[in-house]
Design a protein around this motif. Structure first.
Motif, PDB file in Angstrom:
ATOM      1  N   LEU A 256      27.861  23.673  41.028  1.00  0.00           N
ATOM      2  CA  LEU A 256      27.972  25.045  40.538  1.00  0.00           C
ATOM      3  C   LEU A 256      29.081  25.795  41.270  1.00  0.00           C
ATOM      4  CD1 LEU A 256      26.807  27.340  38.782  1.00  0.00           C
ATOM      5  CD2 LEU A 256      25.215  27.822  40.669  1.00  0.00           C
ATOM      6  N   GLU A 257      29.190  25.600  42.582  1.00  0.00           N
ATOM      7  CA  GLU A 257      30.214  26.288  43.371  1.00  0.00           C
ATOM      8  C   GLU A 257      31.624  25.977  42.875  1.00  0.00           C
ATOM      9  OE1 GLU A 257      31.706  25.732  47.841  1.00  0.00           O
ATOM     10  OE2 GLU A 257      29.747  26.739  47.740  1.00  0.00           O
ATOM     11  N   ALA A 258      31.808  24.796  42.300  1.00  0.00           N
ATOM     12  CA  ALA A 258      33.130  24.406  41.806  1.00  0.00           C
ATOM     13  C   ALA A 258      33.543  25.191  40.568  1.00  0.00           C
ATOM     14  CB  ALA A 258      33.147  22.910  41.497  1.00  0.00           C
ATOM     15  N   TYR A 259      32.641  26.059  40.071  1.00  0.00           N
ATOM     16  CA  TYR A 259      32.942  26.873  38.891  1.00  0.00           C
ATOM     17  C   TYR A 259      32.759  28.368  39.148  1.00  0.00           C
ATOM     18  CZ  TYR A 259      32.845  22.401  36.516  1.00  0.00           C
ATOM     19  OH  TYR A 259      33.119  21.107  36.143  1.00  0.00           O
ATOM     20  N   VAL A 260      31.863  28.757  40.049  1.00  0.00           N
ATOM     21  CA  VAL A 260      31.562  30.195  40.188  1.00  0.00           C
ATOM     22  C   VAL A 260      32.027  30.771  41.512  1.00  0.00           C
ATOM     23  CG1 VAL A 260      29.594  29.937  38.641  1.00  0.00           C
ATOM     24  CG2 VAL A 260      29.210  29.891  41.121  1.00  0.00           C
ATOM     25  N   GLY A 261      32.351  29.949  42.519  1.00  0.00           N
ATOM     26  CA  GLY A 261      32.926  30.474  43.749  1.00  0.00           C
ATOM     27  C   GLY A 261      34.319  31.032  43.477  1.00  0.00           C
ATOM     28  N   GLY A 302      46.291  36.846  29.712  1.00  0.00           N
ATOM     29  CA  GLY A 302      45.011  37.520  29.549  1.00  0.00           C
ATOM     30  C   GLY A 302      43.982  36.622  28.894  1.00  0.00           C
ATOM     31  N   GLN A 303      44.409  35.830  27.897  1.00  0.00           N
ATOM     32  CA  GLN A 303      43.469  34.922  27.243  1.00  0.00           C
ATOM     33  C   GLN A 303      42.988  33.842  28.198  1.00  0.00           C
ATOM     34  OE1 GLN A 303      42.175  35.342  24.096  1.00  0.00           O
ATOM     35  NE2 GLN A 303      40.790  33.781  24.915  1.00  0.00           N
ATOM     36  N   ALA A 304      43.897  33.345  29.038  1.00  0.00           N
ATOM     37  CA  ALA A 304      43.494  32.356  30.041  1.00  0.00           C
ATOM     38  C   ALA A 304      42.452  32.946  30.985  1.00  0.00           C
ATOM     39  CB  ALA A 304      44.723  31.884  30.822  1.00  0.00           C
ATOM     40  N   ALA A 305      42.652  34.203  31.398  1.00  0.00           N
ATOM     41  CA  ALA A 305      41.690  34.860  32.278  1.00  0.00           C
ATOM     42  C   ALA A 305      40.347  35.020  31.571  1.00  0.00           C
ATOM     43  CB  ALA A 305      42.239  36.214  32.724  1.00  0.00           C
ATOM     44  N   ARG A 306      40.368  35.418  30.303  1.00  0.00           N
ATOM     45  CA  ARG A 306      39.108  35.593  29.570  1.00  0.00           C
ATOM     46  C   ARG A 306      38.362  34.269  29.405  1.00  0.00           C
ATOM     47  NH1 ARG A 306      42.415  39.573  27.305  1.00  0.00           N
ATOM     48  NH2 ARG A 306      43.384  38.170  25.795  1.00  0.00           N
ATOM     49  N   ASP A 307      39.086  33.208  29.151  1.00  0.00           N
ATOM     50  CA  ASP A 307      38.447  31.897  29.005  1.00  0.00           C
ATOM     51  C   ASP A 307      37.776  31.448  30.295  1.00  0.00           C
ATOM     52  OD1 ASP A 307      39.301  31.814  26.386  1.00  0.00           O
ATOM     53  OD2 ASP A 307      41.027  30.501  26.795  1.00  0.00           O
ATOM     54  N   VAL A 308      38.492  31.604  31.392  1.00  0.00           N
ATOM     55  CA  VAL A 308      37.943  31.171  32.690  1.00  0.00           C
ATOM     56  C   VAL A 308      36.735  32.020  33.069  1.00  0.00           C
ATOM     57  CG1 VAL A 308      38.427  31.134  35.176  1.00  0.00           C
ATOM     58  CG2 VAL A 308      40.056  30.137  33.570  1.00  0.00           C
ATOM     59  N   LEU A 309      36.829  33.331  32.888  1.00  0.00           N
ATOM     60  CA  LEU A 309      35.707  34.199  33.245  1.00  0.00           C
ATOM     61  C   LEU A 309      34.520  33.980  32.316  1.00  0.00           C
ATOM     62  CD1 LEU A 309      37.607  37.495  34.117  1.00  0.00           C
ATOM     63  CD2 LEU A 309      36.569  35.859  35.707  1.00  0.00           C
ATOM     64  N   GLY A 310      34.791  33.660  31.045  1.00  0.00           N
ATOM     65  CA  GLY A 310      33.700  33.347  30.132  1.00  0.00           C
ATOM     66  C   GLY A 310      32.929  32.121  30.586  1.00  0.00           C
ATOM     67  N   THR A 312      32.828  31.009  33.639  1.00  0.00           N
ATOM     68  CA  THR A 312      32.174  31.384  34.896  1.00  0.00           C
ATOM     69  C   THR A 312      30.849  32.079  34.630  1.00  0.00           C
ATOM     70  OG1 THR A 312      34.318  31.622  36.001  1.00  0.00           O
ATOM     71  CG2 THR A 312      32.436  32.739  37.012  1.00  0.00           C
ATOM     72  N   ALA A 313      30.851  33.042  33.688  1.00  0.00           N
ATOM     73  CA  ALA A 313      29.618  33.752  33.350  1.00  0.00           C
ATOM     74  C   ALA A 313      28.569  32.803  32.793  1.00  0.00           C
ATOM     75  CB  ALA A 313      29.922  34.861  32.342  1.00  0.00           C
ATOM     76  N   LEU A 314      28.995  31.874  31.924  1.00  0.00           N
ATOM     77  CA  LEU A 314      28.065  30.914  31.335  1.00  0.00           C
ATOM     78  C   LEU A 314      27.405  30.057  32.403  1.00  0.00           C
ATOM     79  CD1 LEU A 314      26.771  29.275  29.052  1.00  0.00           C
ATOM     80  CD2 LEU A 314      28.907  27.950  28.918  1.00  0.00           C
ATOM     81  N   LEU A 315      28.207  29.471  33.302  1.00  0.00           N
ATOM     82  CA  LEU A 315      27.648  28.552  34.291  1.00  0.00           C
ATOM     83  C   LEU A 315      26.866  29.292  35.376  1.00  0.00           C
ATOM     84  CD1 LEU A 315      30.524  25.936  34.492  1.00  0.00           C
ATOM     85  CD2 LEU A 315      28.312  25.748  33.359  1.00  0.00           C
ATOM     86  N   LEU A 316      27.275  30.508  35.688  1.00  0.00           N
ATOM     87  CA  LEU A 316      26.481  31.297  36.626  1.00  0.00           C
ATOM     88  C   LEU A 316      25.127  31.634  36.000  1.00  0.00           C
ATOM     89  CD1 LEU A 316      26.245  32.668  39.323  1.00  0.00           C
ATOM     90  CD2 LEU A 316      27.550  34.603  38.426  1.00  0.00           C
ATOM     91  N   LEU A 345      30.971  40.994  34.242  1.00  0.00           N
ATOM     92  CA  LEU A 345      30.412  39.836  33.538  1.00  0.00           C
ATOM     93  C   LEU A 345      28.892  39.867  33.468  1.00  0.00           C
ATOM     94  CD1 LEU A 345      32.539  36.920  35.082  1.00  0.00           C
ATOM     95  CD2 LEU A 345      33.104  38.422  33.154  1.00  0.00           C
ATOM     96  N   LEU A 346      28.262  40.864  34.080  1.00  0.00           N
ATOM     97  CA  LEU A 346      26.807  40.847  34.207  1.00  0.00           C
ATOM     98  C   LEU A 346      26.085  40.737  32.859  1.00  0.00           C
ATOM     99  CD1 LEU A 346      24.553  40.862  36.277  1.00  0.00           C
ATOM    100  CD2 LEU A 346      24.543  43.366  36.186  1.00  0.00           C
ATOM    101  N   PRO A 347      26.493  41.470  31.796  1.00  0.00           N
ATOM    102  CA  PRO A 347      25.794  41.281  30.516  1.00  0.00           C
ATOM    103  C   PRO A 347      25.860  39.842  30.018  1.00  0.00           C
ATOM    104  CG  PRO A 347      27.085  43.301  30.471  1.00  0.00           C
ATOM    105  CD  PRO A 347      27.474  42.573  31.724  1.00  0.00           C
TER     106      PRO A 347
END
Length: 407
Positions: A256-261, A302-310, A312-316, A345-347
């Motif tokens: 998990l840390e390899a995706y959300v840290g 911006g799209q790359a950032a949204r994809d990565v954060l999406g 991150t939110a899913l795996l967290l 990302l909380l929602p």
């Protein structure tokens, strides 16, 4: 009276002092009558214990309140200015040293940089020593220093740190620090100290069952069950969320840390097609830039950032769902500098947790942000000497015998 009898009387007196002192610390100011009701002790015991604590300078009078038909009741409170404590957050980019009064109000602080993702233990020890020397000088009497560290802490018999992700394999941290200070030392996992702070003063107050998540460069967790003290929840960041996934700092794949840290979020963004140039060495600024791009930039960056954060939110959310199914806590509290930065990302985190958790345990849990800010680890570390002081009934801890110092 026999030695055993004297010990029993002394132990009972210390226990009574501790019960009364804890009530005053967490719920004061209180009158003696309030303390009789709260502790179940007799009127004589409360009067005697209160007199002892006042004579020791630990408790002071705090005014009076009217009573029904009688004399005004004198209120008592803990003299929080009497002693001070130090809390230290050993992070992966800096060491944060803070001095607090007994009520955990900050008095002074210092930040010391840490070089590299795998800091040398001696460099960390020297940094802590510098911070202690700076903050403990000319202060009120200091009860001790609490230290929150990455990794697993074992008493062997003094504190030894096993921090695989930072390259610490059985580091005798307490013994190394003994060459620099005689202060009583209390060392624990950083997620546990953050949880203790949130339990005492923040989002965990009033709950008997909570999981505290510490997100910084990596990811850690601690828990409280049945109102007991906060303990480490093992290495939650190293539970597997993708078989054969990304290589984690611990050496395994798919943690998990390899995706959300924060370190991994930044690395995944920089690997994305169209990513803008950012400096991964400045983690807090880099993560903030990724969040900013995701919110405002319509370009490929911006799209790359949204994809990565999406992702991150899913795996967290998946990682939280696993904790909800396993531990059925009433609250999950997200803290640490990176955890708080990911507040937008909380929602999506909550929704991912809902989708992957069982309905009943999820219906009984709230997922919240920590209330104490990014310095909760240091504040929580400072609760460790305070907790020892309360447990002792207001006795200053004796200085430990000198430990071994690695040569």
């Amino acid at each position: 009276m026999t030695d055993a009898g004297r010990r029993n009387v002394r132990d009972l007196r210390r226990a009574n002092r501790s019960r009364l002192l804890r009530e005053l610390y967490f719920r004061g100011p209180l009158s003696r009558q309030d303390l009789i009701s709260a502790t179940g002790l007799s009127s004589a015991s409360v009067s005697n214990v209160a007199a002892d604590l006042i004579e020791a300078g630990v408790v002071v009078e705090a005014g009076a309140v009217e009573s029904d038909g009688g004399r005004p009741r004198i209120l008592l409170r803990v003299d929080t200015a009497r002693f001070q404590v130090i809390g230290i957050d050993v992070g992966e980019t800096r060491i944060r040293v803070e001095r607090f009064d007994l009520g955990l109000a900050e008095q002074a602080s210092a930040d010391l940089p840490v070089d590299g993702a795998r800091p040398d233990p001696r460099q960390v020890v020297e940094g802590i020593a510098v911070g202690l020397a700076e903050l403990a000088a000319d202060a009120h009497p200091v009860l001790g220093a609490g230290i929150g560290v990455p990794g697993i802490v074992r008493q062997d018999p003094t504190a030894v740190v096993h921090g695989q992700t930072v390259g610490w394999d059985g580091v005798p941290l307490e013994d190394l620090l003994r060459a620099h200070t005689d202060l009583p030392l209390f060392i624990d996992n950083g997620a546990a100290t953050m949880g203790q702070a949130e339990l005492w003063f923040g989002s965990g107050a009033g709950t008997g069952s909570a999981v505290f998540l510490l997100l910084g460069s990596g990811a850690g967790a601690s828990l409280i069950a049945d109102g007991a003290s906060v303990t480490s929840a093992g290495e939650w960041g190293h539970t597997t969320v993708q078989i054969g996934g990304r290589r984690c700092r611990c050496g395994a794949r798919g943690c998990l840390e390899a995706y959300v840290g924060a370190e991994s979020v930044i690395a995944r963004y920089l690997e994305s097609e169209g990513a803008a140039r950012i400096d991964p060495a400045e983690e807090e600024r880099a993560l903030g830039r990724i969040l900013e791009l995701a919110e405002r930039d319509p370009s490929a960056a911006g799209q790359a950032a949204r994809d990565v954060l999406g992702e991150t939110a899913l795996l967290l959310g998946v990682g939280i769902a696993n904790l909800v199914n396993l531990l059925t806590p009433r609250r999950v509290i997200i803290g640490g500098w990176a955890g708080l930065a990911l507040a937008p990302l909380l929602p999506r985190i909550r929704e991912a947790a809902r989708e992957h958790a069982l309905r009943l345990p999820f219906s009984q849990v709230s997922i919240e942000l920590g209330a104490l800010g990014p310095d909760a680890v240091a504040r929580g570390a400072a609760t460790l000497p305070v907790a020892a002081f309360l447990a002792s009934g207001g006795q200053r801890p004796a200085l430990p015998a000198p430990g071994r110092v690695a040569g």
